[in-house]
Enzyme design. Structure first.
Site, PDB file in Angstrom:
ATOM      1  N   ASN A  23       3.873  -6.810 -62.982  1.00 31.53           N
ATOM      2  CA  ASN A  23       5.074  -7.309 -63.669  1.00 31.53           C
ATOM      3  C   ASN A  23       5.745  -8.343 -62.777  1.00 31.53           C
ATOM      4  O   ASN A  23       6.077  -8.055 -61.619  1.00 31.53           O
ATOM      5  CB  ASN A  23       6.048  -6.156 -63.970  1.00 31.53           C
ATOM      6  CG  ASN A  23       7.270  -6.635 -64.752  1.00 31.53           C
ATOM      7  OD1 ASN A  23       8.090  -7.374 -64.245  1.00 31.53           O
ATOM      8  ND2 ASN A  23       7.374  -6.208 -65.995  1.00 31.53           N
ATOM      9  N   SER A  46       4.814  -7.742 -69.493  1.00 33.58           N
ATOM     10  CA  SER A  46       6.149  -8.276 -69.755  1.00 33.58           C
ATOM     11  C   SER A  46       6.941  -7.156 -70.420  1.00 33.58           C
ATOM     12  O   SER A  46       6.500  -6.583 -71.418  1.00 33.58           O
ATOM     13  CB  SER A  46       6.042  -9.492 -70.669  1.00 33.58           C
ATOM     14  OG  SER A  46       7.285 -10.138 -70.746  1.00 33.58           O
ATOM     15  N   GLU A  47       8.105  -6.827 -69.855  1.00 28.87           N
ATOM     16  CA  GLU A  47       8.734  -5.554 -70.222  1.00 28.87           C
ATOM     17  C   GLU A  47       9.309  -5.489 -71.635  1.00 28.87           C
ATOM     18  O   GLU A  47       9.728  -4.425 -72.079  1.00 28.87           O
ATOM     19  CB  GLU A  47       9.794  -5.153 -69.178  1.00 28.87           C
ATOM     20  CG  GLU A  47      10.975  -6.083 -69.018  1.00 28.87           C
ATOM     21  CD  GLU A  47      10.768  -7.110 -67.917  1.00 28.87           C
ATOM     22  OE1 GLU A  47       9.598  -7.435 -67.606  1.00 28.87           O
ATOM     23  OE2 GLU A  47      11.782  -7.601 -67.387  1.00 28.87           O
ATOM     24  N   ASN A  48       9.325  -6.606 -72.343  1.00 28.95           N
ATOM     25  CA  ASN A  48       9.726  -6.518 -73.748  1.00 28.95           C
ATOM     26  C   ASN A  48       8.616  -5.917 -74.611  1.00 28.95           C
ATOM     27  O   ASN A  48       8.835  -5.658 -75.795  1.00 28.95           O
ATOM     28  CB  ASN A  48      10.149  -7.897 -74.286  1.00 28.95           C
ATOM     29  CG  ASN A  48       9.070  -8.939 -74.136  1.00 28.95           C
ATOM     30  OD1 ASN A  48       8.435  -9.036 -73.093  1.00 28.95           O
ATOM     31  ND2 ASN A  48       8.832  -9.710 -75.164  1.00 28.95           N
ATOM     32  N   SER A  88       6.920   0.515 -73.205  1.00 29.79           N
ATOM     33  CA  SER A  88       6.864  -0.421 -72.092  1.00 29.79           C
ATOM     34  C   SER A  88       7.499   0.179 -70.830  1.00 29.79           C
ATOM     35  O   SER A  88       6.962   0.062 -69.725  1.00 29.79           O
ATOM     36  CB  SER A  88       7.593  -1.711 -72.480  1.00 29.79           C
ATOM     37  OG  SER A  88       7.517  -2.648 -71.442  1.00 29.79           O
TER      38      SER A  88
END
Lengths: 218, 233
Positions: A23, A46-48, A88
């Protein structure tokens, strides 16, 4: 010479290993994706809710439903997966991401990090940074060694509100590569042409300087 | 409405019963996957003193940002705000309250709320301003803080496809918080790009089972892009 943003990203990229899920935060960390060493494969999270982030789209590929955590339009690589926010952060909090790279305002000798808030200035929020530092065992912070006014960002104790406690073990600055262990900074490498004295002068927290400190090469 | 048919005839009907002072959970990340027509309906309706649980608060003139124009929002529970001037003005004037919540904790608050779990321990935020005043417990030598889950009077979500039974499928990263939000409303309202008949969606590919959805409406969407980044080619 202090490292450029690109060189800092290049130095961080040397810590990537084949098969890593990674990340990358906003800013210099994002540039790390441009310097993945040849012959190894990493997958960007990608944390979304995207695992397997690809490059920016072409005009023809542009899709408002395809964005990264910085809200930029992106693509997904072949073999990517897309999932909800809870999923996530289960990955992140559960320690499944192999490496997290993020920026910071301050890091201290105890491995504490301050990165989201300067009191008195507008506070926009922490986004996913607190979850990322709480969940990852392997974090690299990238930031300039000192502020524009020459104030060290490597401190005995962070002065700003914390993003996480006792979680940072490695820092890449524009002057050096350092490790954080046993309540001290350990100088491991220096930027080309930067002297140990320069680094010592700009490091406020206790710094251990080994007999030899190799110079980075690019 | 008959049996499991969740489809309503208008946006007014979709949000019937939304009253001043209620808490609304909204899906979306930035401007991606936001229930833009349901937000517009709340603006039209003029409901006030609302608490929104949503990762962001839109931008000036779009998304939840439009609800700031007539001061309809009293409080935001979000991980990242301030992409709009109006938000900052109202915050600094003390007209708007904000509870900054880490993004993963926010998602888990919704997930737990929808799953009947009133609170959970997480390491996120321990030792930071987020952890202040919260119960701390140690498990296997690590510190965790107790976070309470959320349930909304309403939840508003946006999906790509939905069938009359309320089964939903999201498209790409427009999924984000929507599946969690959908579970966490006393009344969950979904708006979709495409309305299909039951049986058209592959059962094992459904992201949100219809049991969570009370009302469904088909809309058309602007899908504004917040950060347009492209490469040559």
């Amino acid at each position: 010479m202090a490292l450029s943003r690109e060189q800092m990203a290049q130095r961080v990229a040397r810590e990537l290993q084949d098969g890593f899920y990674v990340n990358l935060g906003i800013g210099i960390p994002t540039l790390v994706a441009n310097y993945v060493p040849p012959g190894i494969e990493v997958m960007l999270q990608s944390e979304n809710g995207l695992l397997g982030m690809g490059p920016f789209p072409t005009e023809a590929e542009l899709d408002p439903d395809m964005i990264n955590a910085g809200k930029q339009t992106v693509t997904a690589i072949s073999g990517a997966s897309i999932f909800s926010s809870a999923e996530s952060f289960a990955m992140i909090r559960g320690g499944h991401v192999d490496l997290t790279v993020l920026g910071a305002f301050e890091v201290d000798v105890a491995g504490n990090i301050a990165s989201y808030m300067v009191p008195g200035k507008l506070v926009k929020g922490m986004g996913g940074a607190m979850d990322l530092v709480a969940g990852a065992d392997n974090i690299i912070v990238t930031m300039t060694h000192a502020s524009k006014h020459g104030e060290s960002k490597l401190l005995e104790r962070c002065t700003l509100p914390l993003t996480g406690v006792a979680c940072i073990k490695r820092v890449v600055t524009d002057l050096a590569y350092l490790e954080v262990a046993d309540g001290r900074f350990w100088l491991r490498e220096r930027a080309p042409g930067v002297s140990v004295d320069d680094i010592v002068r700009l490091t406020a927290g206790e710094l251990v300087v080994p007999e030899t400190v190799p110079e980075m090469t690019f | 409405m008959a049996g499991f048919d969740k489809v309503v005839g208008s946006y007014a009907e979709a949000l019937a019963g939304l009253e001043d002072g209620m808490t609304v959970i909204a899906g979306g990340f930035g401007l991606c996957g936001i229930p833009e027509n349901l937000i517009a309906e709340i603006k039209r309706k003029g409901t006030r003193d609302l608490t929104f649980v949503s990762n962001n608060c839109g931008v000036d003139g779009f998304g939840l940002g439009v609800l700031l124009e007539d001061r309809q929002i009293r409080k935001m529970v979000s991980s990242y705000v301030g992409e709009n001037k109006l938000f900052m003005e109202q915050l600094l004037a003390g007209e708007l309250e904000v509870e900054l919540t880490p993004q993963g904790t926010l998602a888990e608050k919704m997930r737990a709320g929808g799953a009947g779990i009133p609170a959970f321990f997480t390491a996120t935020g321990y030792g930071t301003p987020v952890g202040e005043g919260k119960e701390v417990r140690e498990f296997n030598g690590r510190h965790y803080i107790l976070e309470e889950s959320v349930v909304g009077d309403f939840a508003i979500v946006k999906a790509w496809k939905g069938d009359r039974y309320g089964n939903l499928v999201y498209r790409h990263t427009a999924m984000n918080f929507n599946p969690e939000a959908a579970t966490a409303g006393k009344i969950t309202v979904a708006e979709v790009e495409q309305l299909v008949e039951p049986g058209e969606l592959e059962p094992s590919q459904i992201h949100t089972p219809g049991i969570y959805v009370n009302r469904l409406i088909q809309g058309s969407f602007e899908k504004r892009i917040e950060q347009r980044t492209v490469r040559a080619g």
